[in-house]
Motif scaffolding. Sequence first.
Motif, PDB file in Angstrom:
ATOM      1  N   SER A   7       0.879  -1.503  -0.151  1.00 30.85           N
ATOM      2  CA  SER A   7       0.234  -0.023  -0.108  1.00 30.85           C
ATOM      3  C   SER A   7       1.026   1.348   0.091  1.00 30.85           C
ATOM      4  CB  SER A   7      -0.966   0.048   1.462  1.00 30.85           C
ATOM      5  OG  SER A   7      -0.239   0.081   2.479  1.00 30.85           O
ATOM      6  N   ILE A  26      -7.151  -0.509   5.337  1.00 32.50           N
ATOM      7  CA  ILE A  26      -6.144  -0.664   4.382  1.00 32.50           C
ATOM      8  C   ILE A  26      -4.693  -1.134   5.051  1.00 32.50           C
ATOM      9  CG2 ILE A  26      -4.763   0.205   2.350  1.00 32.50           C
ATOM     10  CD1 ILE A  26      -7.073   2.031   1.939  1.00 32.50           C
ATOM     11  N   SER A  39      -2.449  -4.836   4.603  1.00 38.72           N
ATOM     12  CA  SER A  39      -1.196  -4.648   3.852  1.00 38.72           C
ATOM     13  C   SER A  39      -0.024  -5.384   4.455  1.00 38.72           C
ATOM     14  CB  SER A  39      -0.716  -3.077   3.534  1.00 38.72           C
ATOM     15  OG  SER A  39      -2.071  -2.480   2.970  1.00 38.72           O
TER      16      SER A  39
END
Length: 674
Positions: free
Chosen positions: A498, A572, A576
């Motif tokens: 990410s 996120i 990740s």
Amino acid sequence: MKEDSLSIIILNFNSKQYLGGCLDSIFSQDLDDIEVVVVDNGSEDNSEDFIRTRYPAVVLIRNQENRGTSFARNQAIDSTKGNFLLFMDADAYLQPGFLSGLKRILKDLPARIAGISPKVIEAETGRLFTCGLHISKIYRAYDIGRGKNGNSFLRPLVIDGPNTCCGVFRREALLRIKQRGQYFDEDFFFLFEDADVALRFKNIGYGCMFEPSLVSFHYGVSSPVSKQKRRYLCFRNRWYMVLKHNSQEKLFYFLLRSLFYDIPRCLHYLLTNKYALRSFRDIIKKSKSNLYQKGQTTEAKRLIIFNASSFVYGAERGLLNLIKALKDNYRMTVVLSSKGPLVEKIKKDWPGVEVMIFPMPVIMYSMSPLYYLVFVLLSVFNVTYFIFYVLYKRIDIICTNSLIILFPGLVAKFTRRRHVWFLREFFSFSILNRKLGRLVSFFASDIICQSGTIAARLGLNYKAKTIYEPLDQKNYVLGDAAFLKDKFNIPRNSRVISIVSRIHPSKGQLEFLKEIEPTLNRDKRLFLIIAGDISPSTLKTRLYKRKIDKLIEKNNLSNVFLLGFRSDVDRILSFSDICVFPFLRDEPFGIAVAEALAFNKITFFPKRGGLKEVYKLFKKGEDLSLEKIKEAISGLKEDSLPKIDRLSIPEALSFDNYKLKVFNLFRGLEDSSF
């Protein structure tokens, strides 16, 4: 007593014919731990015997005469135990499931919500009676939705306060606005007493909401007052509210604002109402009392915060932390340059915080002379407008929450207000940084820097306090990676890189994508997520984003997600494997960086911005394991955070520490550095 405990308070005045329906609608609900109190205000229709005979579980408070709705409610509040109070008129009744639905809402109700209005429908017509109160700038109180179709208003709303014909109030909030031993002001015998309470909630930073899933019905006949007397009470009590909530200085501005409304109204009222002279006499008498001369005595200090963006992550997440740290001690106005997710988030979480959308001039590099002309004109306009705004609203402290807006400093100088400047960025040009640093020093009473790097780049090492953004330990949870990958349609056995930063040419997202494109095409188990907001005001960045989109489309990179703005970066980060933050910063204390480090993720933050150091790892085309990547990426450098390892970051950056430092600084105390 449970946190969501509820007491129901019913006011009755000669409404026996409706009282049975009201109480039956309560006792037929699927909850049995509800305290019900009826205050009878001197009824002469045998209501007392009716209640004692048919409803022995009801606590009855009997007054020998009608002493007004405020007096009766104050009696009941002191005799009940619930943390929440549902006020009802005797001619109102609840829809089945009302109380169980209310209980569910109360369990997760934000602490700064002081009142809830259900949808109140006229029992005879099916039209809306009220969805809560709206109080205009000239202190006219309206029932929201009055007369509209009962099936309208299907979404929650931020309102000024509930109508007490059927409305829920938080006891803690009522205790905080208590004056002269009264929750509801007994000077308001009947009418406007709930509007007065709503304004007092607002004055101390509480908000109220309308909840459409809660439905009740109301006949609107529980107060048999003549039309002439009702007009007298409305006229008089509105002016009581004006006098109470405005100092003598603010009263002058109010009269200017309401001149064209009040002069015709007063003339008409004098000619048509037999109580007119009596009401003027009452108003003059009340204006001489101490409370009404000084204006609202419970008002907290007023703070205005200028923030350059309406997005949520990064500096904008910092604004949310600032609001959360100061909301209990200041009445806040937040000025944003445009609408966006941040506006909705503030309104939802802290309805007591006023949000203004106002065009603001921001410093940015541009080749266009038109930009600089607009910048100057907008700056002059903003300075002029906010000088009057700060004086009229009696703002105590001005806070600028960004380096790229300068006009609040001028406003603070002209109005002689304390100015706290919170700095969260710096520019890549060192000369510009030094000049801006001098401006900050001149215009700010207090300076806060979000990191030591910012203070050093702006030349403010000895003048600024460094307060790193916090991680709120109460909400700090590592999400289920497998579950979140499913949500994003990413295979569970994949590896995820990410990149979290504003999408901008200087960050190098496009160059990074070009370099690892062969690897992404060869290995479909490797996913790349690019997350970050895109400035809507910069053509250069919009064109840059278009180039990234075209590259993804041209090479059919189904394993690359360009997500743009995200308010849920923590989700996120949770799934990740490698977190990259191309910030122009020497230390890893952006909020997202600290979260990734605390999650114990492989974390890379290039010292000078750009992603060259990262994509070199993929140039050889090797199928790199996470272990090899971890060896190649240094992550948190030993000298960046002495004596603090990754897993101790949440404790070191706790919200409680941050709140104490920020609060002390805004109060003028010195011990505020990290």
